[in-house]
Scaffold this active site. Structure first.
Site, PDB file in Angstrom:
ATOM      1  N   GLU A  54      12.315 -24.650  19.242  1.00 51.22           N
ATOM      2  CA  GLU A  54      11.975 -24.286  17.863  1.00 51.22           C
ATOM      3  C   GLU A  54      10.909 -25.205  17.270  1.00 51.22           C
ATOM      4  O   GLU A  54      10.867 -26.400  17.556  1.00 51.22           O
ATOM      5  CB  GLU A  54      13.244 -24.373  17.007  1.00 51.22           C
ATOM      6  N   LYS A 113      12.876 -16.420  11.366  1.00 49.50           N
ATOM      7  CA  LYS A 113      14.240 -16.905  11.150  1.00 49.50           C
ATOM      8  C   LYS A 113      14.834 -16.345   9.861  1.00 49.50           C
ATOM      9  O   LYS A 113      14.260 -16.484   8.779  1.00 49.50           O
ATOM     10  CB  LYS A 113      14.218 -18.432  11.113  1.00 49.50           C
ATOM     11  N   CYS A 164      18.143 -21.219  16.082  1.00 47.86           N
ATOM     12  CA  CYS A 164      18.962 -22.345  15.630  1.00 47.86           C
ATOM     13  C   CYS A 164      20.135 -21.950  14.720  1.00 47.86           C
ATOM     14  O   CYS A 164      21.139 -21.439  15.201  1.00 47.86           O
ATOM     15  CB  CYS A 164      18.050 -23.370  14.961  1.00 47.86           C
TER      16      CYS A 164
END
Length: 262
Positions: free
Chosen positions: A41, A110, A144
């Site tokens: 990431e 995200k 994540c």
């Protein structure tokens, strides 16, 4: 499917240096002749969120060109970790996926922004799913903090995905939770989970990243465990027929009560 995990450090606020390092790591990964290479990431900027106005990749164009060219030249698919991009005056944490021809096959920003690392103060959340077909295999990817939301992962995996890719900068103090959550996502979705985390330290002394990148099979068994606190390329081959076998034994997706929940 042979998968190479790129577990690497990320220099804070140094996109030029990081791009050079990523290229070196991608070249190292080619030695194992993988089908797909997976990056971590925010590899272009790290969490230099208060500097994104001068650091973020405009429209993601530089990252796209770089990843596409590498994939095409070396005939390897790339799950491009994620990069900080600027679009329409907003900043996003975005993943690009390329097939072996260098074609862009998926873009995902995200969805769940992590307040403890101030993402919600500086970045905008995505609002789209992340489903794609890679070498004929339906897959999904998240970033994540997303793995803490099983309903979001299930929304995508229920569309036939056999592999869930996870890219992260997950701090060491919560690495035990990282492993538990990844195993849970694998078992409940009866799928392979391929997760890459960075190593190194952020500018905050509390932000230490130990890696702990993993590949987990549909029964929750660890197929690959990367060395902690070490940069490296970690490679394993997965047999996707295992997904069909496990789903045939316990038909979780068929037994879902979609009249009561989605």
């Amino acid at each position: 499917m042979k998968i190479a995990l790129v577990q690497m450090d990320v220099a804070h606020g140094q996109p030029v240096e990081n791009k050079k390092h990523v290229k070196e790591m991608l070249e190292r990964a080619l030695v194992a002749n993988p089908d797909v290479i997976v990056l971590p990431e925010m590899w272009n900027t790290g969490y230099a969120l208060d500097e994104l106005d001068g650091l973020a990749d405009k429209e993601g164009l530089e990252s796209q060109e770089f990843l596409s060219q590498f994939a095409r030249e070396h005939a390897v698919a790339i799950l491009g970790g994620s990069v900080a991009i600027e679009r329409d005056g907003k900043f996003y944490n975005t993943t690009y996926v390329y097939n072996k021809s260098g074609d862009l096959i998926n873009i995902y920003s995200k969805v769940h922004l992590f307040g403890l690392m101030a993402e919600d103060r500086y970045m905008s959340a995505g609002a789209a799913e992340s489903i794609f077909e890679l070498d004929g295999v339906i897959a999904a990817s998240v970033i994540c903090y997303d793995i803490r939301f099983p309903e979001w992962v299930r929304t995508q995996m229920a569309q036939g995905a056999k592999v869930l890719f996870v890219v992260a900068q997950w701090p060491e103090p919560r690495v035990q939770q990282w492993e538990i959550l990844l195993k849970a996502r694998a078992v409940e979705n009866q799928a392979f989970v391929v997760a890459v985390n960075r190593v190194g330290a952020g500018p905050d002394p509390d932000d230490i990243f130990s890696g702990h990148s993993m590949i987990i099979d549909p029964l929750g068994n660890v197929v690959l465990q990367a060395k902690e606190h070490e940069e490296g390329i970690f490679t394993a081959e997965i047999n996707l027929e295992e997904v069909d076998r496990v789903r045939g034994q316990i038909p979780v997706f068929e037994d879902r009560r979609t009249d009561l929940y989605y």
